[in-house]
Design a protein around this motif. Structure first.
Motif, PDB file in Angstrom:
ATOM      1  N   VAL A 266       4.513   7.237   4.454  1.00  0.00           N
ATOM      2  CA  VAL A 266       5.627   7.513   3.536  1.00  0.00           C
ATOM      3  C   VAL A 266       6.439   8.698   4.035  1.00  0.00           C
ATOM      4  CG1 VAL A 266       6.189   8.374   1.230  1.00  0.00           C
ATOM      5  CG2 VAL A 266       4.575   6.498   1.478  1.00  0.00           C
ATOM      6  N   LEU A 267       5.742   9.777   4.387  1.00  0.00           N
ATOM      7  CA  LEU A 267       6.429  10.982   4.841  1.00  0.00           C
ATOM      8  C   LEU A 267       7.179  10.734   6.146  1.00  0.00           C
ATOM      9  CD1 LEU A 267       3.568  13.479   3.993  1.00  0.00           C
ATOM     10  CD2 LEU A 267       5.778  13.309   2.820  1.00  0.00           C
ATOM     11  N   GLN A 268       6.593   9.967   7.030  1.00  0.00           N
ATOM     12  CA  GLN A 268       7.266   9.631   8.284  1.00  0.00           C
ATOM     13  C   GLN A 268       8.513   8.812   8.009  1.00  0.00           C
ATOM     14  OE1 GLN A 268       5.198   8.603  12.220  1.00  0.00           O
ATOM     15  NE2 GLN A 268       5.677   6.598  11.397  1.00  0.00           N
ATOM     16  N   ASP A 269       8.431   7.857   7.079  1.00  0.00           N
ATOM     17  CA  ASP A 269       9.587   7.023   6.742  1.00  0.00           C
ATOM     18  C   ASP A 269      10.698   7.826   6.079  1.00  0.00           C
ATOM     19  OD1 ASP A 269       8.281   4.872   7.805  1.00  0.00           O
ATOM     20  OD2 ASP A 269       7.796   3.931   5.883  1.00  0.00           O
ATOM     21  N   ARG A 270      10.340   8.952   5.495  1.00  0.00           N
ATOM     22  CA  ARG A 270      11.352   9.831   4.883  1.00  0.00           C
ATOM     23  C   ARG A 270      12.042  10.716   5.910  1.00  0.00           C
ATOM     24  NH1 ARG A 270       7.892  11.615  -0.550  1.00  0.00           N
ATOM     25  NH2 ARG A 270       8.011   9.565  -1.570  1.00  0.00           N
ATOM     26  N   GLY A 271      11.676  10.552   7.177  1.00  0.00           N
ATOM     27  CA  GLY A 271      12.366  11.253   8.242  1.00  0.00           C
ATOM     28  C   GLY A 271      11.667  12.471   8.783  1.00  0.00           C
ATOM     29  N   PHE A 272      10.486  12.779   8.288  1.00  0.00           N
ATOM     30  CA  PHE A 272       9.769  13.958   8.764  1.00  0.00           C
ATOM     31  C   PHE A 272       8.970  13.622  10.024  1.00  0.00           C
ATOM     32  CE2 PHE A 272       9.988  14.608   4.071  1.00  0.00           C
ATOM     33  CZ  PHE A 272      10.853  15.698   4.092  1.00  0.00           C
ATOM     34  N   LYS A 273       8.805  14.637  10.868  1.00  0.00           N
ATOM     35  CA  LYS A 273       7.914  14.509  12.021  1.00  0.00           C
ATOM     36  C   LYS A 273       6.499  14.788  11.536  1.00  0.00           C
ATOM     37  CE  LYS A 273       9.831  17.449  14.868  1.00  0.00           C
ATOM     38  NZ  LYS A 273      10.062  18.191  16.128  1.00  0.00           N
TER      39      LYS A 273
ATOM     40  N   ARG B   1       0.834  -1.203   0.000  1.00  0.00           N
ATOM     41  CA  ARG B   1       0.000   0.000   0.000  1.00  0.00           C
ATOM     42  C   ARG B   1       0.870   1.255   0.000  1.00  0.00           C
ATOM     43  NH1 ARG B   1      -4.800  -1.168   4.463  1.00  0.00           N
ATOM     44  NH2 ARG B   1      -6.105  -2.507   3.143  1.00  0.00           N
ATOM     45  N   GLN B   2       1.931   1.234   0.782  1.00  0.00           N
ATOM     46  CA  GLN B   2       2.803   2.398   0.863  1.00  0.00           C
ATOM     47  C   GLN B   2       3.563   2.589  -0.446  1.00  0.00           C
ATOM     48  OE1 GLN B   2       4.116   3.251   4.805  1.00  0.00           O
ATOM     49  NE2 GLN B   2       6.193   3.701   4.115  1.00  0.00           N
ATOM     50  N   LEU B   3       4.009   1.492  -1.063  1.00  0.00           N
ATOM     51  CA  LEU B   3       4.679   1.592  -2.367  1.00  0.00           C
ATOM     52  C   LEU B   3       3.735   2.174  -3.417  1.00  0.00           C
ATOM     53  CD1 LEU B   3       6.630  -1.803  -2.493  1.00  0.00           C
ATOM     54  CD2 LEU B   3       7.606   0.498  -2.226  1.00  0.00           C
ATOM     55  N   TYR B   4       2.475   1.789  -3.352  1.00  0.00           N
ATOM     56  CA  TYR B   4       1.488   2.332  -4.286  1.00  0.00           C
ATOM     57  C   TYR B   4       1.324   3.833  -4.069  1.00  0.00           C
ATOM     58  CZ  TYR B   4      -2.955   3.131  -6.679  1.00  0.00           C
ATOM     59  OH  TYR B   4      -3.938   3.621  -7.506  1.00  0.00           O
ATOM     60  N   ALA B   5       1.275   4.252  -2.793  1.00  0.00           N
ATOM     61  CA  ALA B   5       1.144   5.684  -2.494  1.00  0.00           C
ATOM     62  C   ALA B   5       2.317   6.476  -3.044  1.00  0.00           C
ATOM     63  CB  ALA B   5       1.033   5.887  -0.985  1.00  0.00           C
ATOM     64  N   GLU B   6       3.497   5.848  -3.080  1.00  0.00           N
ATOM     65  CA  GLU B   6       4.689   6.512  -3.617  1.00  0.00           C
ATOM     66  C   GLU B   6       4.789   6.403  -5.139  1.00  0.00           C
ATOM     67  OE1 GLU B   6       8.374   6.151  -0.919  1.00  0.00           O
ATOM     68  OE2 GLU B   6       7.280   4.290  -0.590  1.00  0.00           O
ATOM     69  N   GLY B   7       3.864   5.662  -5.764  1.00  0.00           N
ATOM     70  CA  GLY B   7       3.916   5.482  -7.203  1.00  0.00           C
ATOM     71  C   GLY B   7       4.922   4.453  -7.667  1.00  0.00           C
ATOM     72  N   LYS B   8       5.386   3.600  -6.755  1.00  0.00           N
ATOM     73  CA  LYS B   8       6.411   2.614  -7.099  1.00  0.00           C
ATOM     74  C   LYS B   8       5.833   1.293  -7.576  1.00  0.00           C
ATOM     75  CE  LYS B   8       9.888   4.588  -4.000  1.00  0.00           C
ATOM     76  NZ  LYS B   8      10.737   4.374  -2.798  1.00  0.00           N
ATOM     77  N   VAL B   9       4.564   1.033  -7.312  1.00  0.00           N
ATOM     78  CA  VAL B   9       3.860  -0.099  -7.909  1.00  0.00           C
ATOM     79  C   VAL B   9       2.531   0.419  -8.431  1.00  0.00           C
ATOM     80  CG1 VAL B   9       4.932  -1.793  -6.359  1.00  0.00           C
ATOM     81  CG2 VAL B   9       2.693  -0.837  -5.784  1.00  0.00           C
ATOM     82  N   GLY B  10       1.922  -0.326  -9.359  1.00  0.00           N
ATOM     83  CA  GLY B  10       0.686   0.112  -9.980  1.00  0.00           C
ATOM     84  C   GLY B  10      -0.543  -0.496  -9.329  1.00  0.00           C
TER      85      GLY B  10
END
Length: 608
Positions: free
Chosen positions: A499-506, A196-205
């Motif tokens: 996704v945003l949290q995993d990128r290091g953002f609070k 689901r998270q990969l889909y949100a990032e556009g990395k899977v269809g």
């Protein structure tokens, strides 16, 4: 085992707070019970209509008042995987009733919507209100006054709470809840979340996402993660409304069918026509409600029950508050790791020892009232058991496991995963809210960051896709409350915020909407009350205001000078687009009548 001081104190203050309303409820219940078997009050014409479609044997039995008649309230439909197995249950129940000299009739059907289908869709805005529709629909079925007891067939998010409200409204009748059971395990929940998270990032269809979802939700039965549906099943067992060990037996198995038959027989055994009369309104008292809250904390259960348990208790004249829930949270250790609080699903929990082991541990810790009445008799010790089938197909109950079979999923009280269940209440100058921290890493239990304001989840999704949220922020999604648009769940937001949290953002979420039992790794202050549509402080927020979501101190605050905050006016929003389409126009009266989240967000006003 001596009752834990906190459990004792909360129960006593709940009892004192509810004294007048509970007594008024019991007085009504007892007046109804005093009338005896209710078919005797029907005219010959009434009664003839009531059994006109029955077979000869059942019709003859119902002509008198000696044979008990069991009403079946069913939430069957074959679109919901959790409810599809219920198609076969009425016939199993009727056969079981005849075996013990009784009759059973389907009293009525209630709607059952799937939040999994409506997540992120307009139909989700009817979801919470469906609970109250279910209660009313069940009441219509039981209003024929033909029944000596009732069984309730339902599983999912709003269905069981709605059925409980109905059962308690007809509190002079015994009530037995019959589950359908979870589907077998499919794709692991953490893998599903990853895709689901990969889909949100556009990395899977979409094709890859649909394949993952189809492997997760793949057959008849309840979804296997520990959301509201499975929290419902835990509650029904720990509150004594299920047969011992019945909650998590898979559908369409010999044991499941045998338990369904046994439940019907038990319902007929506890009517006023016998010697073990157990009206549900007497059975579900302050102690049973507290047991339910304790079970919720010990398992890391659904945040939706901060609404549902309050509404369910109110139907029995019991005034449960968020403060009661919060105070119990501090005393009850987390004994389970079931997704989203761990990697396991409810089948793994059941195999590890399940409800029998869990209840035993909580009883031995003094965290449950063991002296409650249940459908299985006096005392919760009866639930230290699990059912098995004999070689000839009979159900027998054996002592539950003395030790967990998998301590990555279920543990004893001495080695708890956490000193509390992670369900906390927040209070501050933004009002009150609920947060679930059991799946949130400790370093994210306090988030302080600028607010970014949205008035719909679609607006947040658009900002995410446009790359506008690559920063520390607290997403405020307001005008989502019950009086605004029906308080939908906002799970559509979980993948992008993750996704945003995993990128290091609070990152955190603050909303007057819901997030439900699948609340995950992003801190989310939900059920904010007063809601924005009622002029709550959340409607005074502006982009850039510094918000602090503090799950350690239990606070939800905006850092704006008091003088400036006092001068601010509330923002309003044209919500017309959410009041029409997919039936939403039919629920205007519900939106107008809905109470605040901390009072259960129900539409029944002072009648509950």
């Amino acid at each position: 085992m001596t009752l834990h001081d906190r459990v004792h104190d909360v129960t006593e203050r709940l009892r004192e707070r509810s004294r007048d309303s509970r007594q008024a409820y019991l007085d009504r219940l007892r007046r109804a019970a005093d009338k005896g078997p209710h078919r005797s009050t029907l005219s010959c014409g009434n009664l003839a209509h009531g059994f006109a479609a029955c077979g000869v044997t059942d019709k003859q039995a119902l002509k008198g008042d000696v044979v008990p008649n069991l009403g079946i309230i069913t939430a069957y439909n074959d679109m919901l995987s959790a409810h599809q197995p219920l198609e076969r249950f009425p016939e199993l129940i009727k056969q079981a009733a005849r075996q013990v000299g009784g009759v059973a009739q389907v009293a009525g059907g209630v709607p059952a919507m799937c939040d999994g289908v409506t997540q992120g869709q307009p139909g989700m805005e009817l979801s919470l209100f469906s609970r109250d529709v279910i209660a009313m629909a069940a009441a219509v079925g039981l209003s024929h006054n033909m029944f000596d007891a009732a069984v309730y067939l339902g599983v999912c998010d709003k269905i069981v709470p709605g059925l409980v409200i109905a059962a308690l409204t007809f509190g002079h009748l015994p009530a037995v809840f019959i589950p359908a059971g979870p589907m077998p395990s499919g794709m692991p929940n953490d893998e599903k979340a990853r895709i689901r998270q990969l889909y949100a990032e556009g990395k899977v269809g979409r094709a890859e996402l649909l394949e993952a979802e189809s492997q997760s939700y793949h057959g008849p039965g309840t979804c296997t993660f520990y959301g509201t549906a499975n929290s419902n099943q835990m509650l029904m067992e720990i509150m004594g409304l299920h047969l011992p060990g019945a909650s998590f037996v898979n559908p369409n198995t010999p044991l499941r069918d045998a338990l369904t038959a046994e439940a019907a027989k038990r319902a007929l055994a506890i009517t006023a026509l016998g010697n073990a009369y157990t009206p549900v309104g007497e059975m579900i008292d302050e102690r049973a409600v507290v047991n339910g809250v304790v079970g919720l904390h010990a398992t890391g259960g659904s945040t939706n029950h901060t609404l549902h348990l309050v509404a369910m208790a109110a139907a029995a004249g019991i005034k449960l508050t968020w403060d009661d829930i919060a105070d119990l949270s501090d005393a009850v250790p987390l004994l389970c790791r079931i997704y989203p609080n761990g990697l396991a699903d409810v089948n793994h929990f059941h195999a590890a020892g399940g409800m029998g082991y869990l209840i035993s541990e909580l009883l031995d810790a003094g965290l449950l009232h063991g002296d409650v009445m249940t459908i299985w008799g006096q005392g919760l010790d009866n639930y230290r058991q699990e059912p098995k089938l004999t070689h000839d197909g009979a159900v027998v109950w054996q002592p539950a496991a003395k030790k967990s079979h998998d301590e990555s999923v279920l543990v004893g009280r001495d080695i708890a995963f956490s000193p509390n269940g992670g369900l906390k209440m927040l209070t501050g100058n933004l009002g009150r809210a609920v947060i679930k921290t059991s799946a949130v890493k400790p370093e994210r239990h306090v988030i302080e960051a600028p607010a970014v304001i949205f008035h719909s989840q679609d607006d947040l999704m658009a900002a995410f896709k446009a790359g506008e949220l690559e920063k520390d922020f607290v997403a405020v999604v307001r005008f989502q409350g019950p009086q605004a648009i029906g308080m939908p769940e906002l799970h559509k937001l979980t993948p992008p915020l993750g996704v945003l949290q995993d990128r290091g953002f609070k990152v955190a979420l603050v909303t007057d909407g819901r997030m439900s039992g699948a609340s995950g790794k992003v801190p989310a202050a939900i059920h904010v009350t007063p809601e924005a549509a009622c002029g709550g402080p959340i409607a005074k927020l502006r982009d850039g205001d510094i918000l602090c979501v503090d799950a350690v101190a239990g606070t939800l605050t905006v850092k704006v000078p008091e003088a400036e905050w006092a001068k601010r006016t509330v923002v309003t929003e044209d919500l017309t687009s959410s009041h029409y389409g997919l039936g939403r126009e039919l629920f205007a009266a519900f939106r107008a009548a809905a109470g605040p989240a901390d009072q259960g967000a129900h539409v029944f006003g002072g009648t509950l």
